[in-house]
Design a protein around this motif. Structure first.
Motif, short mmCIF file in Angstrom:
data_model
loop_
_atom_site.label_atom_id
_atom_site.label_comp_id
_atom_site.label_asym_id
_atom_site.label_seq_id
_atom_site.Cartn_x
_atom_site.Cartn_y
_atom_site.Cartn_z
N MET A 1 26.26 54.09 49.09
CA MET A 1 25.27 53.26 48.43
C MET A 1 25.85 52.81 47.08
SD MET A 1 21.35 54.01 47.45
CE MET A 1 20.94 53.76 49.14
N TYR A 2 25.53 51.61 46.72
CA TYR A 2 26.04 51.01 45.48
C TYR A 2 24.86 50.64 44.59
CZ TYR A 2 28.26 47.58 42.45
OH TYR A 2 28.71 46.89 41.37
N VAL A 3 24.92 51.07 43.34
CA VAL A 3 23.89 50.72 42.36
C VAL A 3 24.47 49.63 41.47
CG1 VAL A 3 22.45 51.55 40.47
CG2 VAL A 3 22.97 53.06 42.39
N GLN A 4 23.78 48.49 41.44
CA GLN A 4 24.24 47.38 40.60
C GLN A 4 24.30 47.83 39.14
OE1 GLN A 4 25.48 44.59 41.39
NE2 GLN A 4 24.73 44.05 43.41
N PRO A 5 25.25 47.34 38.37
CA PRO A 5 25.40 47.77 36.99
C PRO A 5 24.36 47.20 36.03
CG PRO A 5 27.00 46.08 37.50
CD PRO A 5 26.27 46.40 38.79
N LEU A 6 24.35 47.78 34.87
CA LEU A 6 23.53 47.31 33.75
C LEU A 6 24.49 46.73 32.73
CD1 LEU A 6 20.62 47.98 32.00
CD2 LEU A 6 22.31 49.35 30.85
N ILE A 7 24.21 45.55 32.25
CA ILE A 7 25.03 44.91 31.22
C ILE A 7 24.23 44.91 29.93
CG2 ILE A 7 26.13 42.76 30.48
CD1 ILE A 7 26.61 42.16 33.45
N ILE A 8 24.83 45.44 28.86
CA ILE A 8 24.17 45.50 27.56
C ILE A 8 24.79 44.44 26.66
CG2 ILE A 8 23.60 46.93 25.57
CD1 ILE A 8 24.13 49.38 27.37
N GLY A 25 20.78 41.54 41.54
CA GLY A 25 20.58 42.97 41.36
C GLY A 25 21.08 43.53 40.05
N ILE A 26 21.94 42.82 39.36
CA ILE A 26 22.41 43.30 38.06
C ILE A 26 21.25 43.24 37.07
CG2 ILE A 26 23.86 42.70 36.07
CD1 ILE A 26 26.06 42.03 37.94
N ASN A 41 21.32 53.07 24.28
CA ASN A 41 20.44 53.93 23.50
C ASN A 41 19.47 54.58 24.48
OD1 ASN A 41 18.24 52.13 23.96
ND2 ASN A 41 18.80 50.94 22.17
N LYS A 42 18.57 55.41 23.99
CA LYS A 42 17.68 56.15 24.89
C LYS A 42 16.80 55.23 25.73
CE LYS A 42 17.58 60.40 22.23
NZ LYS A 42 16.77 61.40 21.54
N ALA A 43 16.26 54.18 25.13
CA ALA A 43 15.40 53.25 25.86
C ALA A 43 16.17 52.52 26.95
CB ALA A 43 14.75 52.27 24.90
N VAL A 44 17.38 52.11 26.65
CA VAL A 44 18.21 51.40 27.63
C VAL A 44 18.59 52.35 28.78
CG1 VAL A 44 20.44 50.26 28.01
CG2 VAL A 44 19.06 49.69 26.00
N PHE A 45 18.90 53.61 28.46
CA PHE A 45 19.21 54.56 29.52
C PHE A 45 18.02 54.78 30.45
CE2 PHE A 45 19.47 58.92 31.24
CZ PHE A 45 20.53 58.70 32.13
N VAL A 46 16.82 54.87 29.89
CA VAL A 46 15.62 55.04 30.72
C VAL A 46 15.45 53.81 31.62
CG1 VAL A 46 13.09 55.11 30.64
CG2 VAL A 46 14.43 56.67 29.22
N GLU A 47 15.72 52.63 31.09
CA GLU A 47 15.64 51.41 31.90
C GLU A 47 16.63 51.48 33.07
OE1 GLU A 47 16.27 46.59 31.32
OE2 GLU A 47 16.01 47.86 29.56
N TRP A 48 17.86 51.91 32.78
CA TRP A 48 18.85 52.03 33.84
C TRP A 48 18.45 53.13 34.84
CZ3 TRP A 48 21.71 55.98 35.82
CH2 TRP A 48 22.62 55.62 36.82
#
Length: 117
Positions: A1-8, A25-26, A41-48
């Protein structure tokens, strides 16, 4: 399974055209606390983490192991720990200063992608 990345992005919010042409999906995040930083940051990690859970679909009956480094956004994030527990995600953090040994692509291939010219 592949999880699309998060771009900050190094911005406090989106701008027209930034997400155009991105693969499906990104997800994108913006560091509202420090717009000059493209760091997590913590909020971005929770989003991911929510994105990860939506993609992988773990449950308490079908738990998933998520391997992380010991960055404080992962290990000292009560929201992330609670979300993980509720959704069957077991978070395991590597000891400090060893992730480069366990992730050889970071030191070889990906290192060259992060350098700026």
């Amino acid at each position: 399974m592949y999880v699309q990345p998060l771009i900050i992005y190094k911005r406090s919010r989106s701008a027209e055209g930034l997400e155009d042409g991105a693969p499906t999906g990104i997800i994108f995040a913006y560091n509202a606390y420090n717009p000059e930083s493209g760091y997590i940051n913590k909020a971005v990690f929770v989003e991911w983490l929510r994105h990860f859970i939506d993609t992988v679909r773990p449950s308490k009956e079908r738990e998933v192991l998520l391997l992380l480094d010991v960055h404080s956004t992962h290990t000292r994030n009560l929201d992330a720990l609670n979300i993980s527990r509720e959704n069957g995600v077991i978070m395991l953090a590597f000891a400090e200063h060893i992730t480069h040994r366990l992730q050889p692509l970071d030191m070889s291939f990906l290192k060259h992608l992060s350098t700026q010219t």
